[in-house]
Design a protein around this motif. Structure first.
Motif, PDB file in Angstrom:
ATOM      1  N   ILE A  24       0.776  -0.948   0.631  1.00 29.85           N
ATOM      2  CA  ILE A  24      -0.229  -0.186  -0.287  1.00 29.85           C
ATOM      3  C   ILE A  24       1.115   1.756   0.026  1.00 29.85           C
ATOM      4  CG2 ILE A  24      -2.060   1.161   1.116  1.00 29.85           C
ATOM      5  CD1 ILE A  24      -2.798  -0.945   2.521  1.00 29.85           C
ATOM      6  N   VAL A  27      -4.252   5.386  -2.047  1.00 29.91           N
ATOM      7  CA  VAL A  27      -4.885   5.024  -2.150  1.00 29.91           C
ATOM      8  C   VAL A  27      -5.721   3.650  -2.979  1.00 29.91           C
ATOM      9  CG1 VAL A  27      -7.238   6.026  -1.798  1.00 29.91           C
ATOM     10  CG2 VAL A  27      -5.591   7.411  -0.931  1.00 29.91           C
ATOM     11  N   ASP A  29      -3.792   1.653  -3.873  1.00 33.29           N
ATOM     12  CA  ASP A  29      -4.061   0.845  -3.661  1.00 33.29           C
ATOM     13  C   ASP A  29      -4.238  -0.011  -2.060  1.00 33.29           C
ATOM     14  OD1 ASP A  29      -1.159   0.693  -5.641  1.00 33.29           O
ATOM     15  OD2 ASP A  29      -0.322   1.447  -4.369  1.00 33.29           O
ATOM     16  N   GLU A  30      -4.159   1.166  -1.382  1.00 33.24           N
ATOM     17  CA  GLU A  30      -4.961   0.276  -0.080  1.00 33.24           C
ATOM     18  C   GLU A  30      -6.626  -0.005  -0.768  1.00 33.24           C
ATOM     19  OE1 GLU A  30      -7.405   2.512   3.559  1.00 33.24           O
ATOM     20  OE2 GLU A  30      -6.026   3.424   2.557  1.00 33.24           O
ATOM     21  N   ASP A  34      -7.431  -4.511  -0.347  1.00 31.45           N
ATOM     22  CA  ASP A  34      -8.493  -4.460   0.882  1.00 31.45           C
ATOM     23  C   ASP A  34      -9.117  -5.134   0.010  1.00 31.45           C
ATOM     24  OD1 ASP A  34     -10.408  -3.678   3.302  1.00 31.45           O
ATOM     25  OD2 ASP A  34     -11.879  -3.588   1.195  1.00 31.45           O
ATOM     26  N   ARG A  70      -8.368  -5.702   7.595  1.00 29.59           N
ATOM     27  CA  ARG A  70      -9.173  -4.193   6.566  1.00 29.59           C
ATOM     28  C   ARG A  70      -9.171  -3.216   8.151  1.00 29.59           C
ATOM     29  NH1 ARG A  70     -13.943  -6.758   4.934  1.00 29.59           N
ATOM     30  NH2 ARG A  70     -13.619  -4.713   3.122  1.00 29.59           N
ATOM     31  N   VAL A  74      -5.045  -2.782   7.018  1.00 24.41           N
ATOM     32  CA  VAL A  74      -4.769  -2.137   5.915  1.00 24.41           C
ATOM     33  C   VAL A  74      -5.596  -0.710   5.770  1.00 24.41           C
ATOM     34  CG1 VAL A  74      -6.167  -1.849   4.006  1.00 24.41           C
ATOM     35  CG2 VAL A  74      -5.300  -4.294   4.845  1.00 24.41           C
ATOM     36  N   GLY A  75      -6.675  -0.628   6.396  1.00 27.95           N
ATOM     37  CA  GLY A  75      -6.768   0.586   6.691  1.00 27.95           C
ATOM     38  C   GLY A  75      -5.805   1.833   7.709  1.00 27.95           C
ATOM     39  N   HIS A  78      -1.814   0.574   7.058  1.00 29.59           N
ATOM     40  CA  HIS A  78      -1.516   0.875   5.478  1.00 29.59           C
ATOM     41  C   HIS A  78      -0.854  -0.292   5.288  1.00 29.59           C
ATOM     42  CE1 HIS A  78      -3.725   5.088   5.811  1.00 29.59           C
ATOM     43  NE2 HIS A  78      -4.302   3.913   4.893  1.00 29.59           N
ATOM     44  N   ARG A  79      -0.569  -1.106   5.913  1.00 24.26           N
ATOM     45  CA  ARG A  79       0.702  -2.293   5.830  1.00 24.26           C
ATOM     46  C   ARG A  79      -0.096  -3.721   5.212  1.00 24.26           C
ATOM     47  NH1 ARG A  79       3.668  -2.953  11.317  1.00 24.26           N
ATOM     48  NH2 ARG A  79       3.691  -5.216  10.129  1.00 24.26           N
ATOM     49  N   SER A  80       1.021  -3.600   4.242  1.00 26.79           N
ATOM     50  CA  SER A  80       0.925  -5.024   3.229  1.00 26.79           C
ATOM     51  C   SER A  80       0.396  -5.991   5.028  1.00 26.79           C
ATOM     52  CB  SER A  80       2.376  -5.611   2.725  1.00 26.79           C
ATOM     53  OG  SER A  80       1.641  -6.637   2.645  1.00 26.79           O
TER      54      SER A  80
END
Length: 174
Positions: A24, A27, A29-30, A34, A70, A74-75, A78-80
């Protein structure tokens, strides 16, 4: 005659996972990450069912993992999902969950952590994370007494004590 899609179909064939697609930066990417995580969590849920788990148990585990992956990884972070840096579960359970929940409950948190632990085991079984990282995540998920102390100490904060509480398990790290 064409067959309609069911989530269980993802289990029938190999689900090719490109870990780079979970990175990520933007945005977009996010949003992509997700969606990929949602599909992987669905696969996790159906794998639990196929292993013989009752639907309500599989739902509870998958829901806990979903909330962690999620909403937090992620949210918020913002990490893989495949970024193998330890401390992420500790940040989730020892800080983020507590400050983002109206009335944090150790019982609810323990349910989330059971789902997170099972999901990391699932990722390991698919060869997507290392055994060393799995062990670290299982240890972080199992530190219930520490999380109980974090919840208790959060409710005991007085004055400007929040900053000291936050530093003990900062969301700013990693």
């Amino acid at each position: 005659m064409s067959q309609s899609y069911t989530p269980a179909m993802e289990l029938e064939g190999e689900l090719a996972i490109n870990k780079d697609e979970f990175t990520i930066v933007t945005v977009d990417d996010e949003i992509r990450a997700d969606g990929l995580c949602r599909k992987l969590l669905s696969r996790f849920y159906y794998a639990l069912l196929e292993a013989g788990m009752e639907a309500h148990e599989a739902t509870a585990l998958a829901s806990g993992a979903d909330y962690y992956v999620r909403d937090f990884v992620v949210g918020y972070k913002h990490r893989s999902l495949f970024d193998e840096q330890t401390g992420i579960v500790r940040q989730f359970a020892g800080n983020w969950y507590i400050v983002n929940t109206i009335e944090p409950s150790l019982d609810v948190l323990a349910g989330y952590l059971a789902g997170v632990r099972a999901f990391y085991r699932f990722l390991f079984d698919l060869g997507l994370i290392s055994g060393q990282f799995l062990s670290a995540m299982e240890e972080e998920c199992g530190d219930i007494a520490w999380y109980e102390g974090r919840i208790r100490s959060f409710w005991a904060i007085e004055g400007d004590g929040y900053l000291a509480w936050e530093r003990e398990c900062s969301l700013k790290n990693n």
